[in-house]
Write a protein that holds these residues in place. Structure first.
Motif, short mmCIF file in Angstrom:
data_model
loop_
_atom_site.label_atom_id
_atom_site.label_comp_id
_atom_site.label_asym_id
_atom_site.label_seq_id
_atom_site.Cartn_x
_atom_site.Cartn_y
_atom_site.Cartn_z
N THR A 191 -28.09 -13.02 11.85
CA THR A 191 -28.58 -11.74 12.37
C THR A 191 -27.61 -10.63 12.00
O THR A 191 -26.39 -10.85 11.93
N GLY A 196 -31.56 -7.14 12.70
CA GLY A 196 -32.25 -8.33 13.20
C GLY A 196 -32.08 -9.52 12.30
O GLY A 196 -31.06 -9.67 11.62
N ALA A 197 -33.09 -10.39 12.28
CA ALA A 197 -33.01 -11.67 11.58
C ALA A 197 -33.00 -11.48 10.06
O ALA A 197 -33.75 -10.67 9.51
N SER A 249 -38.97 -9.27 10.61
CA SER A 249 -39.32 -8.87 11.98
C SER A 249 -40.32 -9.87 12.53
O SER A 249 -40.97 -10.61 11.79
N ASP A 252 -37.05 -14.35 16.30
CA ASP A 252 -35.65 -14.40 16.71
C ASP A 252 -34.86 -15.22 15.70
O ASP A 252 -35.34 -16.27 15.24
N HIS A 253 -33.67 -14.76 15.33
CA HIS A 253 -32.90 -15.46 14.30
C HIS A 253 -32.57 -16.89 14.71
O HIS A 253 -32.31 -17.74 13.85
N ARG A 254 -32.61 -17.17 16.02
CA ARG A 254 -32.32 -18.53 16.47
C ARG A 254 -33.43 -19.51 16.11
O ARG A 254 -33.24 -20.73 16.20
N ASN A 255 -34.58 -18.99 15.71
CA ASN A 255 -35.68 -19.85 15.26
C ASN A 255 -35.69 -20.03 13.75
O ASN A 255 -36.63 -20.59 13.19
#
Length: 632
Positions: A191, A196-197, A249, A252-255
């Motif tokens: 991120t 963002g991601a 967009s 979430d970057h965690r995904n």
């Protein structure tokens, strides 16, 4: 200057100077992790832009050399066009030199050069011996006749020669396929504050622009491209062969993680089963057994799979095999994608190869299956399309393009040609193999003939039963598409919810004709207050199933009219009652329950079902407590 896009990769044993060579070429330190700097080794692939004397720009991927980071190494070299095999002059050929070279060979890398690094630290008299050892190691590989350049990242010797050699070699490389749908295997995800991601990777095919809607596979997360960077510069498009960073967009970057693939929607479906061509390493000390659990490194993904052979029980060192991989997790793969197979424990590279059929059907264990895969390996697109249609029966151009890794336009063109020559049939927006459909038609004709023989009194087999028995893999929509096609062809007949051969006419078995005639005569005599059918059929010495079949037949033939499940009247009696009802309504405008009782002298047991049946047949309809005519 050509506009092709290139990715250059380094490979070689740990601490042989790959990262220092990259820094000498680009001025960029690709060791970005604190642990890498502290331990002075590369753990993750590093990336840097490089501008050649001609002005050509390319990306360098600097991969880890330690044996524990083979996955990272494969992830890094996936998608490279040209490799620098780095061998330290003061160390010579080492285990990871050989393994990396084997992996590069298995991954189908075809161009590169050998860099003899750290010559400032080597004994000059030993250099010819080291070079000879390197040449011996490269024999039989794509680097057998590659240039060998002596270099020193400290003194700068050989650096310009590498740059000049790259300028000479790169223009002759085959350009990446860009007309296939967009695909980018993710090798990094992170991120950026305020943005963002972000994911990075090498664009394997197609192109992408800001604002494009994409999918993250295999999970199917929808995302939109917000911004694109290549070599740290914001660009309006990223194309096949470029290292790109996509700011996404909608997620979430965690995904996001390495191993995923960013694709164009309606393309590159994840697969659980692949047909493959593979070659095992010739220096393996053991054979690989049938259904061995292996680790598959493909793109930037790493998954476990069962390795299925069709023409052997074991895979010996140095052998070529056509086989299948049954994956424990889905991956995105296309025809021709390269992969590496490793034994999980103890970790050993077994071999590798290429994907022949990315969405392979389940095959029986027999030698002919291996031959089928071999033929598919060498087949042009039209033959591959026909093979897909043989297994899937009905597919559209988008379905086929997903499996074939081709553009929808290219697949559509081939499908139209196959349709013109009669090899493929167009049914609505779907296509079927004429050969496979012919085989299926024969099976269906035989099946329907057998059904008619066993159930001569039925109009045909119910559609739902027909579909589940003969077309269990098709949706009801596709099954109906085929039914309509075959009815138009004239060999089946659809009546209500039943399917029958066009030549079939329901009939009474000879032994039942006298009993049926006797029952009809009795019901004619009993008029509007018949005995229960269950009682009549028992008296006629019919078993329950036979009695039910005869009941259905006589109703469908319009000989009897059901008032309830067990009360049936002769059609003549019903028609007479209907005529009386029409007469009363014509005279009075309506029919009341009192008028019906007076006319028919029936108890409620018979009268109410009789009037309701007239409603069901569209003769009358209720209006409050009375009935009126619905048709003249």
């Amino acid at each position: 200057m050509d506009e092709k896009h290139y990715v250059l990769g380094t490979a070689g044993h740990i601490d042989h100077g790959k990262t220092r060579l990259t820094r000498a070429l680009t001025g960029v330190d690709t060791d970005r992790l604190q642990e890498e700097k502290e331990r002075n080794i590369s753990i993750e692939p590093g990336f840097a832009p490089l501008t050649l004397p001609s002005g050509r720009r390319l990306s360098i991927v600097d991969v880890p050399g330690h044996e524990r980071f083979i996955r990272q190494m494969v992830s890094g070299v996936t998608g490279i066009d040209f490799v620098l095999l780095v061998v330290a002059a003061d160390d010579g050929v080492m285990p990871q030199t050989r393994e990396h070279l084997s992996i590069l060979n298995l991954l189908g890398i075809r161009e590169g050069l050998i860099v003899l690094s750290k010559i400032d630290r080597a004994d000059p008299e030993l250099l010819p011996i080291i070079e000879e050892d390197v040449r011996d190691t490269a024999k039989g590989t794509f680097l057998e006749n590659a240039p060998l350049i002596r270099t020193s990242a400290v003194t700068g010797e050989g650096i310009q020669e590498i740059l000049d050699t790259l300028d000479q070699k790169l223009p002759h490389l085959e350009e990446r396929k860009s007309d296939a749908p967009f695909r980018l295997p993710v090798d990094r995800a992170f991120t950026v504050k305020g943005a963002g991601a972000v994911v990075t990777g090498t664009v394997q095919s197609g192109s992408v622009t800001p604002g494009t809607d994409l999918l993250v596979q295999p999970e199917g997360f929808p995302v939109k491209v917000r911004q694109i960077q290549v070599h740290g510069q914001t660009v309006p498009i990223a194309q096949a062969g470029q290292r790109a960073a996509l700011n996404l967009s909608g997620i979430d970057h965690r995904n996001l993680a390495r191993g995923q693939t960013i694709i164009k929607p309606e393309a590159w479906n994840p697969t659980w089963r692949m047909d493959i061509r593979a070659i095992s390493l010739h220096d393996l000390s053991f054979s690989v057994r049938q259904r061995s659990r292996v680790k598959v490194l493909i793109g930037t993904a790493e998954v476990f799979a069962d390795l299925i052979f069709y023409d052997r029980k074991e895979w010996k060192p140095g052998e070529e095999v056509y086989a299948s991989l049954i994956l424990e997790e889905p991956v995105v793969a296309g025809r021709g994608d390269r992969f590496i197979l490793r034994r999980p424990t103890p970790a050993t590279t077994l071999g590798g190869g290429e994907v022949v059929e990315p969405r392979a059907p389940k095959r029986k264990i027999r030698s002919s299956a291996a031959e089928t895969i071999r033929q598919l390996h060498f087949s042009p697109l039209p033959q591959r399309i026909l093979e897909m249609l043989k297994h899937a029966l009905l597919l559209d151009a988008v379905d086929i393009a997903r499996s074939a890794g081709e553009s929808v336009d290219a697949v559509s063109t081939e499908l139209e040609a196959l349709n013109r020559e009669g090899s493929a049939l167009k049914l609505g927006d779907r296509y079927a193999s004429a050969e496979a459909l012919g085989v299926l038609e024969k099976q269906l004709k035989d099946g329907l003939k057998e059904y008619h023989e066993n159930h001569p009194m039925y109009d045909g087999i119910p559609k739902a039963e027909w579909a589940s028995r003969f077309l269990p893999s098709l949706s009801s929509k596709d099954a109906n598409t085929l039914l309509e096609h075959w009815e138009e062809a004239g060999w089946i007949h659809l009546k209500g919810d039943s399917v029958a051969l066009a030549s079939f006419v329901p009939s009474l078995p000879k032994r039942l004709k006298p009993k049926a005639q006797s029952l009809l005569e009795r019901l004619r005599r009993e008029g509007l207050s018949p005995s229960e059918w269950s009682l009549l059929s028992a008296e006629a010495d019919l078993d329950p199933e036979e009695g039910e079949d005869l009941r259905g037949y006589l109703i469908r033939q319009k000989k009897l009219v059901p008032l309830t499940a067990d009360l049936l009247i002769h059609r003549d009696s019903f028609d007479g009652a209907a005529a009386a009802v029409k007469r009363i309504i014509h005279q009075n405008g309506t029919l009341t329950m009192q008028q019906a009782k007076k006319e028919f002298s029936l108890s409620r047991k018979y009268l109410i079902p009789l009037l309701e049946r007239m409603d069901q047949e569209g003769i009358t309809r209720r209006k409050g407590n009375e009935r009126v005519l619905t048709k003249s």
